[in-house]
Write a protein that holds these residues in place. Sequence first.
Motif, PDB file in Angstrom:
ATOM      1  N   UNK A   1       0.841  -1.192   0.000  1.00  0.00           N
ATOM      2  CA  UNK A   1       0.000   0.000   0.000  1.00  0.00           C
ATOM      3  C   UNK A   1       0.876   1.243   0.000  1.00  0.00           C
ATOM      4  N   UNK A   2       0.335   2.360  -0.408  1.00  0.00           N
ATOM      5  CA  UNK A   2       1.085   3.599  -0.577  1.00  0.00           C
ATOM      6  C   UNK A   2       1.934   3.954   0.653  1.00  0.00           C
ATOM      7  N   UNK A   3       1.382   3.835   1.844  1.00  0.00           N
ATOM      8  CA  UNK A   3       2.096   4.217   3.050  1.00  0.00           C
ATOM      9  C   UNK A   3       3.233   3.297   3.434  1.00  0.00           C
TER      10      UNK A   3
ATOM     11  N   UNK B   1       5.644   2.038   1.116  1.00  0.00           N
ATOM     12  CA  UNK B   1       6.607   1.970   0.011  1.00  0.00           C
ATOM     13  C   UNK B   1       8.036   1.741   0.501  1.00  0.00           C
ATOM     14  N   UNK B   2       8.356   2.153   1.710  1.00  0.00           N
ATOM     15  CA  UNK B   2       9.696   1.956   2.249  1.00  0.00           C
ATOM     16  C   UNK B   2      10.068   0.502   2.442  1.00  0.00           C
ATOM     17  N   UNK B   3       9.097  -0.413   2.390  1.00  0.00           N
ATOM     18  CA  UNK B   3       9.361  -1.834   2.573  1.00  0.00           C
ATOM     19  C   UNK B   3       9.766  -2.536   1.296  1.00  0.00           C
ATOM     20  N   UNK B   4       9.659  -1.856   0.166  1.00  0.00           N
ATOM     21  CA  UNK B   4      10.032  -2.472  -1.106  1.00  0.00           C
ATOM     22  C   UNK B   4      11.544  -2.493  -1.237  1.00  0.00           C
ATOM     23  N   UNK B   5      12.049  -3.592  -1.754  1.00  0.00           N
ATOM     24  CA  UNK B   5      13.501  -3.732  -1.939  1.00  0.00           C
ATOM     25  C   UNK B   5      13.954  -3.023  -3.190  1.00  0.00           C
TER      26      UNK B   5
END
Length: 95
Positions: A87-89, A91-95
């Motif tokens: 989810x938008x909030x 995005x920091x979890x994407x590698x």
Amino acid sequence: MFLIELTYKVPFTELEPFMAEHLAFVEKGYASGHFVASGRKVPRDGGLIFSQASGKAELEELMQSDPFVSQNLVDLRIIEFVASRVEEGFKGFLS
């Protein structure tokens, strides 16, 4: 990203004396930035923690500080995964 699964090996009444210490451990995990979400499973036979860490070995060492783990009250399973969509909030979890 990692999913930490704790599954109770003993009746909940045997976990209760360690609950305050376990919750303090979880709070420290949030404060250090390792934990991003946590909660109990339904039915209540354990819990889950979503985590960020540099590697599985780091989490294995960290989890030894959890009294549920150190007292051998739970089975510990650490699953590493790569988040490919969030989810938008988050995005920091994407590698």
